[in-house]
Write a protein that holds these residues in place. Structure first.
Motif, PDB file in Angstrom:
ATOM      1  N   ILE A   1      -0.793   2.664   6.735  1.00 20.89           N
ATOM      2  CA  ILE A   1       0.029   2.125   5.654  1.00 20.89           C
ATOM      3  C   ILE A   1      -0.752   2.037   4.355  1.00 20.89           C
ATOM      4  CG2 ILE A   1       1.191   0.037   4.862  1.00 20.89           C
ATOM      5  CD1 ILE A   1       2.101  -0.224   7.876  1.00 20.89           C
ATOM      6  N   VAL A   2      -2.002   1.623   4.449  1.00 20.44           N
ATOM      7  CA  VAL A   2      -2.768   1.498   3.218  1.00 20.44           C
ATOM      8  C   VAL A   2      -3.023   2.894   2.624  1.00 20.44           C
ATOM      9  CG1 VAL A   2      -5.215   1.587   3.871  1.00 20.44           C
ATOM     10  CG2 VAL A   2      -4.459  -0.057   2.194  1.00 20.44           C
ATOM     11  N   ILE A   3      -3.076   3.907   3.479  1.00 23.80           N
ATOM     12  CA  ILE A   3      -3.262   5.274   2.970  1.00 23.80           C
ATOM     13  C   ILE A   3      -2.016   5.737   2.214  1.00 23.80           C
ATOM     14  CG2 ILE A   3      -3.440   7.694   3.713  1.00 23.80           C
ATOM     15  CD1 ILE A   3      -5.554   6.727   5.726  1.00 23.80           C
ATOM     16  N   GLU A   4      -0.841   5.286   2.666  1.00 21.20           N
ATOM     17  CA  GLU A   4       0.381   5.604   1.912  1.00 21.20           C
ATOM     18  C   GLU A   4       0.257   5.078   0.490  1.00 21.20           C
ATOM     19  OE1 GLU A   4       2.992   7.258   2.870  1.00 21.20           O
ATOM     20  OE2 GLU A   4       2.963   7.257   5.050  1.00 21.20           O
ATOM     21  N   LYS A   5      -0.394   3.926   0.377  1.00 17.07           N
ATOM     22  CA  LYS A   5      -0.557   3.343  -0.953  1.00 17.07           C
ATOM     23  C   LYS A   5      -1.614   4.089  -1.758  1.00 17.07           C
ATOM     24  CE  LYS A   5      -0.342  -1.125  -1.820  1.00 17.07           C
ATOM     25  NZ  LYS A   5      -0.627  -2.576  -1.721  1.00 17.07           N
ATOM     26  N   THR A   6      -2.786   4.298  -1.131  1.00 22.08           N
ATOM     27  CA  THR A   6      -3.864   4.916  -1.902  1.00 22.08           C
ATOM     28  C   THR A   6      -3.561   6.384  -2.204  1.00 22.08           C
ATOM     29  OG1 THR A   6      -5.050   5.329   0.153  1.00 22.08           O
ATOM     30  CG2 THR A   6      -5.694   3.398  -1.076  1.00 22.08           C
ATOM     31  N   SER A   7      -2.823   7.060  -1.328  1.00 21.80           N
ATOM     32  CA  SER A   7      -2.518   8.458  -1.610  1.00 21.80           C
ATOM     33  C   SER A   7      -1.211   8.597  -2.392  1.00 21.80           C
ATOM     34  CB  SER A   7      -2.445   9.265  -0.318  1.00 21.80           C
ATOM     35  OG  SER A   7      -1.293   8.917   0.404  1.00 21.80           O
ATOM     36  N   LYS A   8      -0.650   7.488  -2.791  1.00 21.00           N
ATOM     37  CA  LYS A   8       0.540   7.456  -3.664  1.00 21.00           C
ATOM     38  C   LYS A   8       1.769   8.116  -3.044  1.00 21.00           C
ATOM     39  CE  LYS A   8      -2.409   6.421  -7.075  1.00 21.00           C
ATOM     40  NZ  LYS A   8      -2.691   5.028  -7.359  1.00 21.00           N
ATOM     41  N   THR A   9       1.842   8.134  -1.732  1.00 19.01           N
ATOM     42  CA  THR A   9       3.004   8.757  -1.117  1.00 19.01           C
ATOM     43  C   THR A   9       4.100   7.748  -0.830  1.00 19.01           C
ATOM     44  OG1 THR A   9       1.764   8.534   0.919  1.00 19.01           O
ATOM     45  CG2 THR A   9       1.900  10.724  -0.035  1.00 19.01           C
ATOM     46  N   VAL A  10       3.755   6.475  -0.991  1.00 16.77           N
ATOM     47  CA  VAL A  10       4.705   5.449  -0.567  1.00 16.77           C
ATOM     48  C   VAL A  10       5.990   5.505  -1.382  1.00 16.77           C
ATOM     49  CG1 VAL A  10       3.762   3.612  -2.027  1.00 16.77           C
ATOM     50  CG2 VAL A  10       4.939   3.036   0.076  1.00 16.77           C
ATOM     51  N   GLU A  11       5.864   5.900  -2.658  1.00 13.47           N
ATOM     52  CA  GLU A  11       7.067   5.913  -3.486  1.00 13.47           C
ATOM     53  C   GLU A  11       8.050   7.002  -3.057  1.00 13.47           C
ATOM     54  OE1 GLU A  11       7.870   5.203  -8.117  1.00 13.47           O
ATOM     55  OE2 GLU A  11       5.785   5.287  -7.514  1.00 13.47           O
ATOM     56  N   ILE A  12       7.469   8.111  -2.571  1.00 12.23           N
ATOM     57  CA  ILE A  12       8.339   9.178  -2.060  1.00 12.23           C
ATOM     58  C   ILE A  12       9.095   8.670  -0.835  1.00 12.23           C
ATOM     59  CG2 ILE A  12       8.396  11.494  -1.120  1.00 12.23           C
ATOM     60  CD1 ILE A  12       5.892  12.110  -2.650  1.00 12.23           C
ATOM     61  N   LEU A  13       8.366   7.963   0.031  1.00 15.60           N
ATOM     62  CA  LEU A  13       9.019   7.418   1.223  1.00 15.60           C
ATOM     63  C   LEU A  13      10.089   6.416   0.829  1.00 15.60           C
ATOM     64  CD1 LEU A  13       6.338   6.781   3.977  1.00 15.60           C
ATOM     65  CD2 LEU A  13       7.912   8.668   3.705  1.00 15.60           C
ATOM     66  N   LEU A  14       9.744   5.556  -0.136  1.00 18.07           N
ATOM     67  CA  LEU A  14      10.692   4.519  -0.541  1.00 18.07           C
ATOM     68  C   LEU A  14      11.921   5.112  -1.220  1.00 18.07           C
ATOM     69  CD1 LEU A  14       8.310   1.727  -1.836  1.00 18.07           C
ATOM     70  CD2 LEU A  14       9.911   1.533   0.056  1.00 18.07           C
ATOM     71  N   SER A  15      11.766   6.306  -1.793  1.00 16.74           N
ATOM     72  CA  SER A  15      12.938   6.921  -2.412  1.00 16.74           C
ATOM     73  C   SER A  15      13.871   7.482  -1.349  1.00 16.74           C
ATOM     74  CB  SER A  15      12.511   8.020  -3.377  1.00 16.74           C
ATOM     75  OG  SER A  15      12.095   9.167  -2.673  1.00 16.74           O
ATOM     76  N   SER A  16      13.393   7.517  -0.108  1.00 19.11           N
ATOM     77  CA  SER A  16      14.227   8.042   0.969  1.00 19.11           C
ATOM     78  C   SER A  16      14.623   6.977   1.986  1.00 19.11           C
ATOM     79  CB  SER A  16      13.482   9.147   1.726  1.00 19.11           C
ATOM     80  OG  SER A  16      13.078  10.155   0.851  1.00 19.11           O
ATOM     81  N   ALA A  17      13.762   5.984   2.164  1.00 24.64           N
ATOM     82  CA  ALA A  17      13.996   5.032   3.248  1.00 24.64           C
ATOM     83  C   ALA A  17      13.701   3.608   2.790  1.00 24.64           C
ATOM     84  CB  ALA A  17      13.110   5.378   4.443  1.00 24.64           C
ATOM     85  N   ARG A  18      14.251   2.651   3.515  1.00 23.70           N
ATOM     86  CA  ARG A  18      13.972   1.245   3.239  1.00 23.70           C
ATOM     87  C   ARG A  18      12.554   0.902   3.674  1.00 23.70           C
ATOM     88  NH1 ARG A  18      18.921   0.250   5.876  1.00 23.70           N
ATOM     89  NH2 ARG A  18      20.591  -0.391   4.489  1.00 23.70           N
TER      90      ARG A  18
END
Lengths: 411, 301
Positions: A208-225
């Protein structure tokens, strides 16, 4: 098209983990660990503390006649007595590794108060204890003979009663159990549980922290809750953990049901289908509990280093039962062990230890799982809140106190 | 169609977005413009339902945005990032699956876009093996792989070389022609000027100006004159028609006062200088942006 996004995320995580070399290696090595756990205690117990079976022991100051009797009594140990006259010369032989140890009898065996044993280490207790027992027995026999007893009387008088250790289990079966083997089995299994909880918990946090540091979390959030992301991660990584456990347990069962009987290895009683089932259940409970906390911390952390700092107290709860495993195994019904076996963060490891040593009552197990289930339900809800707030927070490090506030004030 | 009505978002004491209202229409490229930290990303995140506004409404074809609508949107966030260990094709399939599209349809789109950016040879490479520019292109593909009706591009051209930038701009314009709604956010005005039909300029969380790009220019732009010359031009600043002068090595750019007489200006110039070029140009969006930002900053300081 309706789609279960949690399942898509879980599938992605599952494939991501199971395709790594580390996963394959750990999965393959696991059964060997179990095999080692099941066979080693027996092997180690046989060879107590590793005394050499062909040790040559020098002996000075004893009649040839008595040496023969002494050598005869040592038959089972495999020790060879090497008689000699010059003590200094024998000491030199010992230093040259021609002798393992050296025994000096200062005076008449009947009257002697103390033998001297020269040892290179001073710690080869099994050797000098054996020598002491045999020689002591000889001295006592000689004294009794001098007092006019015949050899039959002497045997009868000097026979020591033995002790047979039996374990009374709830199922009523009496089985002789070697304490050493119990501890080794318990420690190994508990270690496995502890390592996998830590491994998979940290895997969640890191993922999860890698989603944050690699900036991918926003892509995920644009698709899922946020919730779908969190549960997807927990379920995907948890499924990988379960797959690993399933393979290990299959290997364990193979050992119990096939390899053990075929090779006629006596397996420690700790290794049986029931304990394997409990191992799985406790892993599952501990995983869900720790994974949800790690998920929350991973979402709140700024980077992996920060995650490590935040997770410290959590690891502490895993380490405490590991440090205390010895007293818990020795006395599983102590107040300390009881408390830890119902405290959610330590319960899986401690209750499992109790299961291995002495099966707790059914209601105790039920209570433990009820506590765990309730804790998991609460933790998951709190974690989901922290996750939702934390996952978009960047550029700032939070303390655990600040993170706790998110749970209360989440809108 | 996306419609924002009086949308507000506060972080602690700071109003990140303050009573913003606008509409985007199908088939247009709508520019959400502003300097860094103006509230663009917060606005887009609220439209995406990643964060909830404190007040105001966001409507999506007249209804509040639901979770299912996320599947109709493609999003290219400003903060770029991909899973470094994943292979390009797997990654694009995964993100597309999250948008609810079947794998075969996704694969067609993936192949189309990889070919479009000449990345087909890298289809099965790991993301970490790509150059930065290639990763940017893959990132762009993640936002269009599910063929969405609505596209949010946050600084789409950053990190792209000129050839890719042109190719991408054509692609974005083509998408608008197909009737898709494109919301385009940038702080680089030259790009916005080239492709946006309407703009919304935001600063400090508030609307500065909005409307069709031509009418914004008419309302806020001063006409400019570009002069190429030789001689000493230091007198220009003092001329009555001149509002401001920007000096460049080979030419100067004169911002005219309202209703300035350009013929009179030219006559003044040729008296003292040898003029090689005299051109009246429409104001650039860049110029308007800088002017408006400056105007906003002054009362605050």
């Amino acid at each position: 098209m309706k789609i279960n996004r949690t399942a898509v995320i879980a599938g992605h995580e599952f494939r991501g983990i199971t395709s790594t070399k580390a996963f394959v290696i750990i999965t393959v090595i696991g059964p060997f660990l179990i095999l080692a756990v099941s066979v080693l205690p027996g092997l180690i117990a046989q060879r107590a503390d590793g005394a050499p079976s062909d040790a040559r022991i020098g002996i000075a100051g004893m009649d040839t006649e008595l040496i023969e009797v002494f050598q005869d009594s040592l038959k089972e140990t495999g020790f060879t007595l090497v008689p000699g006259e010059d003590l200094e010369q024998m000491k030199q032989m010992m230093l040259d590794d021609e002798l393992y140890g050296l025994l000096e009898i200062p005076g008449d065996l009947v009257q002697v108060q103390e033998f001297i044993y020269y040892s290179k280490t001073g710690t080869d207790a099994s050797v000098f204890e054996t020598l002491r027992a045999v020689l002591g027995n000889m001295a006592v026999t000689l004294r009794m003979e001098e007092a006019g007893l015949d050899s039959r009387q002497i045997r009868e008088l000097s026979a020591l009663p033995g002790i047979s250790v039996r374990r009374l289990s709830r199922s009523g079966v009496e089985e002789s159990r070697d304490m050493f083997s119990i501890i080794v089995t318990a420690v190994s299994f508990v270690m496995l549980l502890y390592m996998t909880i830590l491994l998979y918990g940290q895997m969640i946090g890191r993922s999860i922290v890698i989603e944050k540091t690699s900036k991918t979390v926003e892509i995920l959030l644009s698709s899922a809750r946020a919730k779908e992301i969190m549960f997807g991660k927990i379920l995907g990584i948890g499924a990988a953990g379960l797959l690993q456990y399933a393979l290990w347990i299959a290997a364990g069962l193979l050992i119990i049901l096939v390899i053990g009987p075929v090779l006629d290895i006596s397996l420690p009683s700790g290794l049986n289908p029931v304990t394997l089932l409990f191992l799985l259940l406790f892993f599952l409970a501990a995983f869900l509990l720790y994974a949800s906390v790690y998920a929350a911390l991973g979402a709140a952390a700024e980077d992996e280093q920060n995650l490590g700092q935040l997770a410290w107290p959590l690891i502490l709860f895993l380490v405490i039962p590991m440090i205390m495993i010895s007293p818990i195994v020795m006395n599983p019904s102590s107040g300390f062990a009881l408390v830890l076996s119902y405290f959610p963060l330590t319960a899986p490891v401690v209750m499992f230890t109790r299961v291995l040593v002495s099966m707790p009552k059914a209601w105790e197990l039920l209570l433990c799982f009820a506590v765990l289930a309730a804790s998991i339900a609460l933790t998951v809800r709190a974690a989901a809140k922290v996750f939702r707030v934390g996952i978009l927070m960047t550029g700032k490090r939070f303390t655990l106190k600040e993170i706790a506030v998110w749970v209360k004030h989440d809108k | 169609m996306i419609e924002l009505k009086q949308v507000t978002k506060t972080y602690g004491e700071r109003r990140a977005v303050d009573r913003i209202s606008f509409q985007t229409r199908e088939g247009e490229i709508f520019g959400l413009l502003g300097p860094n930290g103006a509230g663009k990303t917060t606005t887009i995140r609220m439209i995406m339902n990643i964060i909830a506004p404190d007040s105001g409404t966001i409507l999506f074809d007249g209804k509040p945005l639901g979770e299912a609508d996320k599947q109709r949107i493609g999003y290219l966030p400003e903060e770029r990032g991909l899973y470094r260990k994943n292979r390009v094709n797997d990654l694009l399939l995964y993100l597309g699956r999250l948008k609810g599209k079947p794998a075969d349809e996704l694969q067609r789109n993936i192949d189309y876009w990889l070919d479009f950016f000449e990345l087909s040879d890298w289809k099965h490479s790991k993301v970490e093996e790509l150059s930065k520019g290639m990763a940017q292109k893959v990132q762009f593909i993640t936002s269009v792989v599910h063929d969405p009706e609505i596209l949010f591009f946050d600084e789409p051209f950053s990190g792209l070389d000129p050839v890719s930038t042109d190719a991408l701009r054509d692609a974005v314009q083509e998408m608008a022609k197909q009737g898709k709604t494109v919301l385009f956010s940038t702080h680089i005005m030259e790009q916005a000027e080239k492709i946006c039909s309407r703009i919304f300029l935001i600063n400090g969380g508030r609307e500065v100006v909005s409307g069709p790009i031509d009418s914004v220019k008419d309302r806020f732009g001063h006409r400019c004159v570009t002069v190429e010359y030789s001689g000493d031009a230091s007198f220009v600043q003092a001329l009555s028609q001149v509002e401001d002068v920007a000096w460049y090595p080979k030419y100067l750019e004169i911002t005219l006062k309202d209703n300035a007489d350009t013929d009179a200006l030219l006559r003044e110039l040729v008296k003292h200088l040898s003029v090689r070029r005299f051109e009246i140009v429409a104001p650039s969006l860049h110029r308007i942006f800088v002017d408006l930002m400056g105007r906003q900053r002054r009362p605050q300081s």
